[in-house]
Write a protein that holds these residues in place. Sequence first.
Motif, short mmCIF file in Angstrom:
data_model
loop_
_atom_site.label_atom_id
_atom_site.label_comp_id
_atom_site.label_asym_id
_atom_site.label_seq_id
_atom_site.Cartn_x
_atom_site.Cartn_y
_atom_site.Cartn_z
N LYS A 134 0.81 -1.22 0.00
CA LYS A 134 0.00 0.00 0.00
C LYS A 134 0.85 1.27 0.00
CE LYS A 134 -4.25 -1.85 2.00
NZ LYS A 134 -5.25 -1.74 3.09
N SER A 159 0.41 2.52 -3.39
CA SER A 159 -0.96 2.51 -3.89
C SER A 159 -1.28 3.75 -4.71
CB SER A 159 -1.94 2.40 -2.72
OG SER A 159 -3.28 2.56 -3.15
N SER A 160 -2.21 3.61 -5.64
CA SER A 160 -2.70 4.77 -6.38
C SER A 160 -3.63 5.64 -5.53
CB SER A 160 -3.45 4.30 -7.64
OG SER A 160 -4.58 3.51 -7.29
N ASP A 161 -4.03 5.11 -4.38
CA ASP A 161 -4.93 5.83 -3.47
C ASP A 161 -4.09 6.54 -2.41
OD1 ASP A 161 -6.72 6.66 -1.52
OD2 ASP A 161 -7.95 4.84 -1.64
N VAL A 197 -4.97 7.89 0.31
CA VAL A 197 -5.39 7.50 1.66
C VAL A 197 -4.66 6.22 2.07
CG1 VAL A 197 -7.32 6.75 3.09
CG2 VAL A 197 -7.63 8.62 1.47
N GLU A 198 -4.57 5.26 1.17
CA GLU A 198 -3.85 4.03 1.48
C GLU A 198 -2.37 4.29 1.70
OE1 GLU A 198 -6.41 0.34 -0.34
OE2 GLU A 198 -4.65 1.01 -1.46
N ARG A 199 -1.79 5.17 0.91
CA ARG A 199 -0.37 5.48 1.10
C ARG A 199 -0.14 6.08 2.48
NH1 ARG A 199 -0.88 7.55 -4.19
NH2 ARG A 199 -0.61 9.71 -3.46
N ARG A 218 -14.23 -0.73 -12.14
CA ARG A 218 -14.35 0.33 -11.11
C ARG A 218 -15.82 0.74 -10.93
NH1 ARG A 218 -9.41 2.75 -13.48
NH2 ARG A 218 -7.70 2.48 -11.98
N ARG A 278 -17.93 0.25 -7.48
CA ARG A 278 -18.61 1.33 -6.75
C ARG A 278 -20.07 0.98 -6.50
NH1 ARG A 278 -15.54 4.73 -10.55
NH2 ARG A 278 -13.73 5.58 -9.44
N SER A 299 -11.10 0.58 -0.91
CA SER A 299 -10.55 1.48 -1.91
C SER A 299 -10.64 0.82 -3.29
CB SER A 299 -9.09 1.81 -1.59
OG SER A 299 -8.49 2.49 -2.67
N THR A 300 -10.91 1.62 -4.31
CA THR A 300 -10.92 1.07 -5.66
C THR A 300 -9.52 0.62 -6.08
OG1 THR A 300 -10.70 3.32 -6.55
CG2 THR A 300 -12.93 2.41 -6.43
N ALA A 301 -8.50 1.03 -5.33
CA ALA A 301 -7.15 0.53 -5.62
C ALA A 301 -7.06 -0.97 -5.44
CB ALA A 301 -6.13 1.24 -4.72
#
Length: 288
Positions: free
Chosen positions: A102, A105-107, A109-111, A237, A241, A252-254
């Motif tokens: 993570k 991650s592209s997210d 929030v996850e990073r 995606r 959702r 997360s969509t990641a």
Amino acid sequence: MGAEARHAVIFGATSMIGRHLLRRLSERGGEGQCLSRRASPAPQETPQGFSWRALPAKGALSAPADADLLSLAPIAALPPLLARTTGGRRLVALSTTGVTYKAHSSDPVERAEAEAVRRAEEETGRLCQERGIAWTILRPTLIYDPGLDLNVSAIADAARRFGFVPVAWPATGRRQPIHADDVAHAMVAALDAPGAVGRILDIPGGETLTYRDMVRRIFRALGRRPVLLYLPLGPARLAFRAWLTLTGADYSTASLERMNMDLTFDSAPAHDILGIAARPFRPEFSAD
């Protein structure tokens, strides 16, 4: 264990791993207290010699000087708990292998979550070193316990509800699901493993399989024919959702991108140091 029972203090004991951990500690002749912000389970679920106590939001926490501290709480919450805990000679705490993947991650929030976990691991080690507590941090892979977890059980719920599970094509990222009881086994084994002191150990499950094969295995465990709806990432995606809206789940969509990423870890260190071998992925679900 020896003739004298060892005392354990367990943080976050109402987690899905808690009942397995309590059983394994009890089988070794252990005793102790369980601390949790949530309500304790029914009395019949608590082994003899263990008691429950509400975890106070503030104030000092005391443990016997020779107690084993075991943390099932999110690792980011552990340093503040340790900072106000007196006593304890040994700590085994759970973190997550998500701190590794993570972090990229592209997210965002996850990073940020991954960075918070990394800092918490470092702070946990520092606090233990200052207090003379021998510590071990375990990083499980995807933890499951049918009906209780938020990963495998979520896939099973989708299979029951819709008859199919949408996945991002081709869904070939490899996984190593680990049963909650195997995580508890690793924690108990770490208590008596000198080689685990001062170590962060990955603990993957006993079988490596692709994401789509993991989903198929879940369908079969439910007694259903596997039906996977393969979608390119963009449509996946949108479907994801919609699924989040219908189920109220919070992901997360990641995680869709990770369906085609290998999230695998070396089991050799945990096997060599802890002497454990996790079971293969064979989930069992209650009847519909």
